[in-house]
Design a protein around this motif. Structure first.
Motif, PDB file in Angstrom:
ATOM      1  N   GLU A  31       0.765  -0.958  -0.110  1.00  0.00           N
ATOM      2  CA  GLU A  31       0.147   0.097   0.013  1.00  0.00           C
ATOM      3  C   GLU A  31       0.663   0.807  -0.060  1.00  0.00           C
ATOM      4  OE1 GLU A  31      -3.633   0.930   2.670  1.00  0.00           O
ATOM      5  OE2 GLU A  31      -2.119   1.294   4.030  1.00  0.00           O
ATOM      6  N   LYS A  32       0.598   1.948  -0.664  1.00  0.00           N
ATOM      7  CA  LYS A  32       0.597   3.611  -0.585  1.00  0.00           C
ATOM      8  C   LYS A  32      -0.097   4.693  -0.735  1.00  0.00           C
ATOM      9  CE  LYS A  32       5.083   1.969  -2.566  1.00  0.00           C
ATOM     10  NZ  LYS A  32       6.388   1.846  -4.220  1.00  0.00           N
ATOM     11  N   SER A  33       0.196   5.425  -0.092  1.00  0.00           N
ATOM     12  CA  SER A  33      -0.589   7.138  -0.348  1.00  0.00           C
ATOM     13  C   SER A  33      -0.075   7.645  -1.525  1.00  0.00           C
ATOM     14  CB  SER A  33      -0.140   8.043   0.359  1.00  0.00           C
ATOM     15  OG  SER A  33       1.185   8.708   0.621  1.00  0.00           O
ATOM     16  N   VAL A  34      -1.683   8.273  -2.207  1.00  0.00           N
ATOM     17  CA  VAL A  34      -1.957   8.784  -3.180  1.00  0.00           C
ATOM     18  C   VAL A  34      -0.508   9.806  -3.477  1.00  0.00           C
ATOM     19  CG1 VAL A  34      -3.509  10.294  -5.023  1.00  0.00           C
ATOM     20  CG2 VAL A  34      -4.251   8.770  -3.867  1.00  0.00           C
ATOM     21  N   ARG A  65      -9.164   5.491   3.615  1.00  0.00           N
ATOM     22  CA  ARG A  65      -8.850   6.702   3.683  1.00  0.00           C
ATOM     23  C   ARG A  65      -7.998   6.431   5.461  1.00  0.00           C
ATOM     24  NH1 ARG A  65     -10.128  11.565   1.686  1.00  0.00           N
ATOM     25  NH2 ARG A  65     -11.510  10.671   0.084  1.00  0.00           N
ATOM     26  N   GLU A  66      -7.346   7.244   5.282  1.00  0.00           N
ATOM     27  CA  GLU A  66      -6.919   7.397   6.978  1.00  0.00           C
ATOM     28  C   GLU A  66      -7.249   9.210   6.683  1.00  0.00           C
ATOM     29  OE1 GLU A  66      -3.280   6.970   8.893  1.00  0.00           O
ATOM     30  OE2 GLU A  66      -3.981   4.825   8.597  1.00  0.00           O
ATOM     31  N   GLY A  67      -7.798   9.770   7.717  1.00  0.00           N
ATOM     32  CA  GLY A  67      -7.408  11.315   7.575  1.00  0.00           C
ATOM     33  C   GLY A  67      -7.916  11.883   5.770  1.00  0.00           C
ATOM     34  N   THR A  68      -7.318  12.587   5.488  1.00  0.00           N
ATOM     35  CA  THR A  68      -7.726  12.822   4.601  1.00  0.00           C
ATOM     36  C   THR A  68      -6.568  12.465   3.419  1.00  0.00           C
ATOM     37  OG1 THR A  68      -5.183  14.441   4.940  1.00  0.00           O
ATOM     38  CG2 THR A  68      -7.998  15.602   5.723  1.00  0.00           C
ATOM     39  N   THR A  69      -6.102  11.508   3.969  1.00  0.00           N
ATOM     40  CA  THR A  69      -4.931  10.102   2.791  1.00  0.00           C
ATOM     41  C   THR A  69      -5.578   9.483   2.750  1.00  0.00           C
ATOM     42  OG1 THR A  69      -2.861  11.454   4.518  1.00  0.00           O
ATOM     43  CG2 THR A  69      -1.976   9.470   3.363  1.00  0.00           C
ATOM     44  N   VAL A  70      -5.675   9.226   1.215  1.00  0.00           N
ATOM     45  CA  VAL A  70      -5.769   7.883   1.121  1.00  0.00           C
ATOM     46  C   VAL A  70      -4.798   7.278   0.282  1.00  0.00           C
ATOM     47  CG1 VAL A  70      -7.276   7.183  -1.273  1.00  0.00           C
ATOM     48  CG2 VAL A  70      -7.975   9.206  -0.809  1.00  0.00           C
ATOM     49  N   PHE A  71      -5.384   5.906   0.648  1.00  0.00           N
ATOM     50  CA  PHE A  71      -4.091   4.716   0.579  1.00  0.00           C
ATOM     51  C   PHE A  71      -4.622   4.271  -0.543  1.00  0.00           C
ATOM     52  CE2 PHE A  71      -2.870   5.986   4.375  1.00  0.00           C
ATOM     53  CZ  PHE A  71      -2.092   6.078   4.336  1.00  0.00           C
ATOM     54  N   TYR A  72      -3.862   3.218  -1.788  1.00  0.00           N
ATOM     55  CA  TYR A  72      -4.035   2.541  -2.488  1.00  0.00           C
ATOM     56  C   TYR A  72      -3.453   1.086  -2.267  1.00  0.00           C
ATOM     57  CZ  TYR A  72      -7.192   5.381  -4.737  1.00  0.00           C
ATOM     58  OH  TYR A  72      -8.560   6.568  -5.110  1.00  0.00           O
ATOM     59  N   HIS A  73      -3.683   0.030  -2.873  1.00  0.00           N
ATOM     60  CA  HIS A  73      -3.180  -1.234  -2.843  1.00  0.00           C
ATOM     61  C   HIS A  73      -4.197  -1.823  -3.921  1.00  0.00           C
ATOM     62  CE1 HIS A  73      -6.277  -2.157   0.025  1.00  0.00           C
ATOM     63  NE2 HIS A  73      -7.069  -3.390  -0.852  1.00  0.00           N
TER      64      HIS A  73
END
Length: 105
Positions: A31-34, A65-73
């Motif tokens: 997983e990584k953030s945008v 989503r974690e707060g305002t950060t979106v992570f993708y995997h």
């Protein structure tokens, strides 16, 4: 066999864009953030959003989503297997043999 061929063809269509392929390769290890993806790949916000939207629509990635950060995997095991194989073939370190030929190590 026909449904499997249809699924494989759909996966190949999803992988056919260089930026989508780069995103999936960047996610091969997890997983990584945008923001991390944009920095690592040098892709601007609009094209990155477009490619992530397409990958989500195709069911290849999932977002968290974690707060305002979106992570993708990567969401599909099949996609991960294909990306890992492509990474091995195309992204492995390249060295030159004494005769000047390029060889993957």
């Amino acid at each position: 066999m026909i449904p499997a061929a249809e699924a494989a063809a759909q996966l190949m269509r999803s992988l056919s864009h260089p930026q989508r392929l780069l995103v999936l390769c960047a996610l091969v290890d997890g997983e990584k953030s945008v923001a991390d993806l944009r920095e690592e790949l040098g892709i601007e916000q609009v094209p990155m959003s477009q490619q992530l939207m397409r990958l989500r629509a195709d069911g290849l990635v999932e977002a968290r989503r974690e707060g305002t950060t979106v992570f993708y995997h990567i969401a599909q095991g099949e996609a991960l297997s294909v990306i890992q194989a492509m990474h091995t073939v195309f992204c492995a370190p390249v060295s030159k043999t004494p005769g000047g030929r390029r060889e993957r190590s």
